[in-house]
Structures are given as structure tokens and as C-alpha cells.
Design an enzyme around this catalytic site. Structure first.
Site, PDB file in Angstrom:
ATOM      1  N   HIS A  22     -14.554  27.715  92.946  1.00  0.00           N
ATOM      2  CA  HIS A  22     -15.115  28.745  92.440  1.00  0.00           C
ATOM      3  C   HIS A  22     -14.616  30.201  93.172  1.00  0.00           C
ATOM      4  CE1 HIS A  22     -18.248  27.878  95.503  1.00  0.00           C
ATOM      5  NE2 HIS A  22     -18.329  29.290  95.334  1.00  0.00           N
ATOM      6  N   ASP A  26     -14.342  21.297  93.002  1.00  0.00           N
ATOM      7  CA  ASP A  26     -14.599  22.675  93.697  1.00  0.00           C
ATOM      8  C   ASP A  26     -14.012  22.848  94.932  1.00  0.00           C
ATOM      9  OD1 ASP A  26     -15.533  25.158  93.955  1.00  0.00           O
ATOM     10  OD2 ASP A  26     -17.523  24.554  94.340  1.00  0.00           O
ATOM     11  N   SER A  54     -19.872  24.404  98.916  1.00  0.00           N
ATOM     12  CA  SER A  54     -19.755  24.732  97.162  1.00  0.00           C
ATOM     13  C   SER A  54     -21.067  25.460  97.056  1.00  0.00           C
ATOM     14  CB  SER A  54     -19.953  23.389  96.600  1.00  0.00           C
ATOM     15  OG  SER A  54     -19.879  23.812  94.976  1.00  0.00           O
TER      16      SER A  54
END
Length: 558
Positions: A302, A332, A430
């Protein structure tokens, strides 16, 4: 880039029959059975336990139902479905625990939850300690959402539990304004140290040093990138003193050439947990890797989706790498390639105290495994793995699967940072809920998955830098630039390369306590006559008559 309470089964035994049936009772499937504390159980290191557990799981097939590591007793507990499998486990020195739910059933349970209760603000993982799927709901799951979730869990025949968690599930990327210690995080500097980020400026004839200075209790620690400027260097940014006593010099300075050479604007290699900036966001570096021999690093996907380029400063002047692959949601992780192919990217994690942890291998997570996490907001925190194959729904369609669930805290800006167990890389930060004041859950992308997908390799020293000999003709490390403390005229030796042969001027924004803060007082990292790596005749960090790298107000990450 591709963006993409629980019902207990009991046995009622009456009167005189109790003694005769007590031994047989353990043969009955019991999801809440206590581990078999047999005298034959051996102790294992966490890594040896993982190896044994994998072998047993393969041998037992469908009769194996997960496992976990008991850190206090250093024993491996294997969940099994029958006594024959339990005997096999005991024969290998592990503790056998007969349970009711098979792994196949538990995985099917997670699939049912994905189909019937895919609600933002929820997460679930398989918990081998309870032999159930543990469902978490954050504070946003209310009303109809809560009713839908609890109905779905109630229909799973005792294979899942649901509970509330503190805070709200969110990804842990931060804005440029996010400061270390925000949301309850712990600052890494001394009480009087100012935290800042900036570039130390060397003279026109100076080589630029790229490294982090770790000052003593009274010194501001410089953690910023140096770059060539006019005749006199000015160190800009506030020092963030970390640790006590003399600073510890590291030999990985990536400064460009010595006397007579202009400095470039490329930042040097970083360690796991260090801050990276891009697209108005601050994230953290995970682990340095190589891809086909080229130096690179892993961070959160992300974060990779936010920016194609990454720098070591908020302004973006010290660009360090370019995103070459990013996967989020579903997974991720992102791969960022260092812009300078000669970058020496050591396989180390920043422990935020002037030292680093060498990373030599990759480990798969196991429930009960003791881990640490390094990030640019909250520094180093620790805890244990509490669940595997976790799914977390961050909202807006951002659902990530296959994560590691932990009780380690983290905060915005820690995204992408390294989770590790001693010398083994385990995960990339994450997101999660809570913070480092009230606690919470944090989820990590397994490093092994990211390595497999990107073809990257971890462990050992990566990349390479040319040596700067004599007057510092070449870029890279100078003669004598080793790890260890430099004993220059300054109090603390900095971590990283120092700056040039010219006289540096320290210009502190919020200087370290007592020393630094005024022009000429131990300013930017590496000022002094002979303090730079690869410059002049004295290439060692902090050697010679100049100030040691890291004293005074050298810049640090935010």
C-alpha cells in the site's frame, strides 16, 4: 505495477468408573484440551520447532491440525485428531494435543466468513491454541454490521469466536507530518533532543556523507543525507539523540568522492525500519534484498501504490529508489530498487539505539514465536505471533489475505517496517488497530511470499560501493571506514559517512541537549578536517582532527 463462548464437549464420569475412564478421556476429541505434558517432551529453539512441525505435519497428513510454539517452556505443541497421531508426535519429542477441528474445517470456516461476513473493520485468523478461527471486530462494526457478523459466527458450529478490538483497523502508512511518538508511540531521542530531518551540506570540495549519526545522551544524532554545497557545509535539521554515551560509528557511509569532487544528490543505503518518503506519505523500509544482483528493498504494497519514487527526506531531495513492483490489496508488499546500482545495502535492521541486527535468513511465522518490529514512528517493539493466514478488511475494498497476526504494536508511519526473530526476516508491517499506548493487533505480510513473488534474495551484504582512496577520488567507502566508534574530536562517532575536508558549520534547528545548536558547534554529520569517509589521508569515520560524525545537530528522520 499490479495494484491489486464456545461450547465445550465434556465427558461425565460417575462414581467408581471415574478412575477407570480417566485415562481414556484424553482420547476423545476436545477442542479445549490441555497439551499433553508428557515427560518425553523435549525443548527446541523456535527454528528447530518450525522444522520439526513441518515434518510432522507432512507425515501426519490430515490427522495434523496445526501447531504452536510455547516460548516459556520451549516446547512444540502439535494439534492432532487421534491417539495414533499423538503417539507419533510424542515419539519425536513434541507435545501432542488432541483437538476436534481439522485444518481443513478451519480453512473452510474462513472461506465461509469471507463469503458471508466480508465487513469493513473485521479480521480473522486461525488460532491453533484454541483450535478455532478467531474473529475480531473494530469500533466501526456496529448495528447491522455487528448483527451480520455475529449471525455468521453463530452458524459455524463452534468453530469460530468473535470479540471486539481496540481502535480501528487501518493501514499504517503516515503523512509527512506524522511525528515519531504520535498516537502514543515512543520517541527515540533524549528528553531535550529535537527530532528533525534534513540534509547536511558539505563544502564545494567536500564529499557528501550518507548515513545516520547516533549521538550520546547529550548529543544530537545526525541521521540525514549530506550533499555538496558551497565552501562551508551547513548541517540543517534537528538532532535526535539516541542511546547514551559515545555514539557508535558504522562503516557503511555512502558519500561521494573526496576533495575536488562535487557531491551528488543520491542518498545511500538504509536499514530495515528506516523512514522512506514518497507521494506525501512516510513509510518504513522492510528488508534490503537483491534482485539479479541489483540492490533493492521490500516495503508495504500500500506504500508502493502511493509513490513510484522514494527519498530519505520529506522534501524528496535525497531520492533513494524507485518502485518496480507493488501488490495491494490481496497481498501487501512492494519492491523498490535503489537508484544507484552501486549502493551497498547491508542486510541489517535498525534497532533505533545506534546498533543494527544482522539478517541472514528467512523464517516462516508460527503462533507463539517471539518477534520484534522496527519502524520509523515507534522504533523497536516486541511481542508474539498470535494467528496465521489472517484476513483483514481495511475498508474501501482493501482486503488482504494470508497475513501474520501479532500482539506487537505499531502506528502510522511504521508501514512496511521489518518484523524479525533474531537474525531471521519474518514479515512486513501492513496495518492493524490500537497504538503503542493502549496496545492492539498488528498484521504483517509474510516476507517469504514477497520474496517468492519478486524473485528477490535476502541475507548477506548486498550491492557494492567503490573504495575512496587517498584524496577520495572514488565514490563509496573510504579507507578505514569500518564499523565501530570513531574517536574524533567530537564526543560521539556517527553512523554513516562523514562529510568533506572543508570546515563545516553546524546549523541546528533544534539542537541536541547541551551541545550543538550554534554555528560551529559540532554541526552537520562529519564536519571537520579529516572526518569524511574516503576523503584525504584519514578515511576512517571520525578519525583525525575533525569532529566525529554524528555530533551536534546533524539531521535525523522524523
Amino acid at each position: 505495477m499490479s495494484h491489486r463462548r464456545v461450547n465445550k464437549r465434556t465427558v461425565v464420569i460417575a462414581g467408581a468408573a471415574a478412575a477407570a475412564l480417566a485415562g481414556a478421556a484424553v482420547l476423545l476429541p476436545n477442542a479445549n484440551a490441555s497439551p499433553d505434558k508428557s515427560a518425553e517432551a523435549k525443548t527446541f529453539s523456535s527454528q528447530a520447532a518450525v522444522k520439526l512441525a513441518r515434518g510432522l505435519a507432512s507425515d501426519l497428513g490430515g490427522n495434523a491440525a496445526g501447531w504452536y510454539y510455547q516460548g516459556d517452556s520451549k516446547q512444540l505443541v502439535m494439534n492432532v485428531l487421534n491417539e495414533d497421531a499423538a503417539n507419533d508426535v510424542r515419539a519425536k519429542g513434541a507435545v501432542a494435543k488432541i483437538v476436534a477441528n481439522s485444518l481443513t474445517e478451519l480453512k473452510a470456516t474462513t472461506k465461509t466468513l469471507s463469503d458471508n461476513a466480508s465487513i469493513p473493520g473485521t479480521a480473522w485468523s486461525i488460532d491453533p491454541k484454541t483450535n478455532k478461527v478467531r474473529v475480531l471486530a473494530d469500533r466501526t462494526v456496529t448495528g447491522t454490521k455487528w448483527a451480520t457478523l455475529t449471525k455468521a459466527v453463530d452458524g459455524l458450529a463452534g468453530k469460530a469466536t468473535v470479540q471486539r478490538t481496540n481502535g480501528e483497523f487501518k493501514k499504517f502508512d503516515g503523512t509527512d507530518e506524522t511525528q515519531p511518538g504520535a498516537n502514543g508511540g515512543a520517541d527515540q531521542g533524549g528528553a531535550d533532543d529535537g527530532a528533525g530531518q534534513g540534509a547536511g551540506q558539505g563544502g564545494a570540495d567536500d564529499g557528501a556523507g550518507q548515513g545516520a549519526g547516533q549521538g550520546g545522551a547529550d548529543d544530537g544524532a545526525g541521521q540525514g543525507a549530506g550533499q555538496g554545497g558551497a565552501d562551508d557545509g551547513a548541517g540543517q535539521g534537528a538532532g535526535d539523540g539516541q542511546g547514551a554515551g559515545d555514539g557508535q560509528g558504522a562503516g557503511d557511509g555512502q558519500g561521494a568522492g573526496g576533495a575536488g569532487e562535487q557531491a551528488g544528490e543520491q542518498a545511500g543505503a538504509l536499514d530495515g525500519g528506516d523512514a522512506i518518503f514518497g507521494g506525501g506519505a512516510r513509510c518504513s523500509l522492510g528488508f534490503n534484498v537483491t534482485v539479479d544482483g541489483a540492490p533493492a528493498f521490500l516495503t508495504a504494497g500500500h506504500c508502493g501504490n502511493i509513490s513510484e519514487t522514494w527519498a530519505t527526506d520529506q522534501a524528496g531531495a535525497q531520492q533513494v529508489g524507485t518502485t518496480t513492483e507493488s501488490q495491494f490489496p490481496v497481498s501487501d508488499f512492494a519492491l523498490v530498487t535503489y537508484d544507484d546500482p552501486n549502493t551497498q545495502a547491508s542486510s541489517t535492521v535498525d534497532l533505533q539505539d545506534g546498533t543494527t541486527q544482522q539478517i541472514t535468513q528467512v523464517a516462516e511465522a508460527s503462533v507463539g514465536l517471539a518477534v520484534q518490529r522496527s519502524g520509523s514512528t515507534t522504533g523497536v517493539t516486541d511481542g508474539t505471533v498470535t494467528g496465521l493466514n489472517a484476513t483483514v478488511n481495511y475498508g474501501n475494498g482493501d482486503i488482504v489475505n494470508g497475513l501474520i497476526q501479532t500482539d506487537v504494536c505499531a502506528e502510522p508511519g511504521d508501514s512496511g517496517g521489518a518484523m524479525f526473530a533474531e537474525d531471521a526476516a519474518v514479515g512486513l508491517t501492513s496495518g492493524g488497530s490500537g497504538d503503542c499506548t493502549q496496545g492492539g493487533e498488528t498484521f504483517f505480510q509474510p516476507v517469504s511470499t514477497a520474496l517468492q513473488a519478486t524473485g528477490a534474495v535476502i541475507g548477506g551484504d548486498n550491492g557494492g560501493g567503490g573504495a575512496g582512496d587517498g584524496a577520495g577520488d572514488g565514490a563509496g567507502q573510504g579507507d578505514g571506514a569500518g564499523q565501530g566508534a570513531g574517536d574524533g574530536a567530537g564526543d560521539g562517532a556517527g553512523q554513516g559517512a562523514g562529510e568533506g575536508a572543508g570546515d563545516g558549520v553546524g546549523q541546528g534547528a533544534e539542537g541536541g541537549a547541551q551541545e550543538g545548536g550554534a554555528a560551529g558547534d559540532n554541526g552537520a554529520a562529519g564536519n571537520g578536517d579529516n572526518g569524511a569517509v574516503g576523503n584525504g589521508d584519514n578515511g576512517a569515520v571520525g578519525d583525525g582532527g575533525g569532529d566525529a560524525v554524528g555530533d551536534g545537530n546533524a539531521a535525523n528522520h522524523s
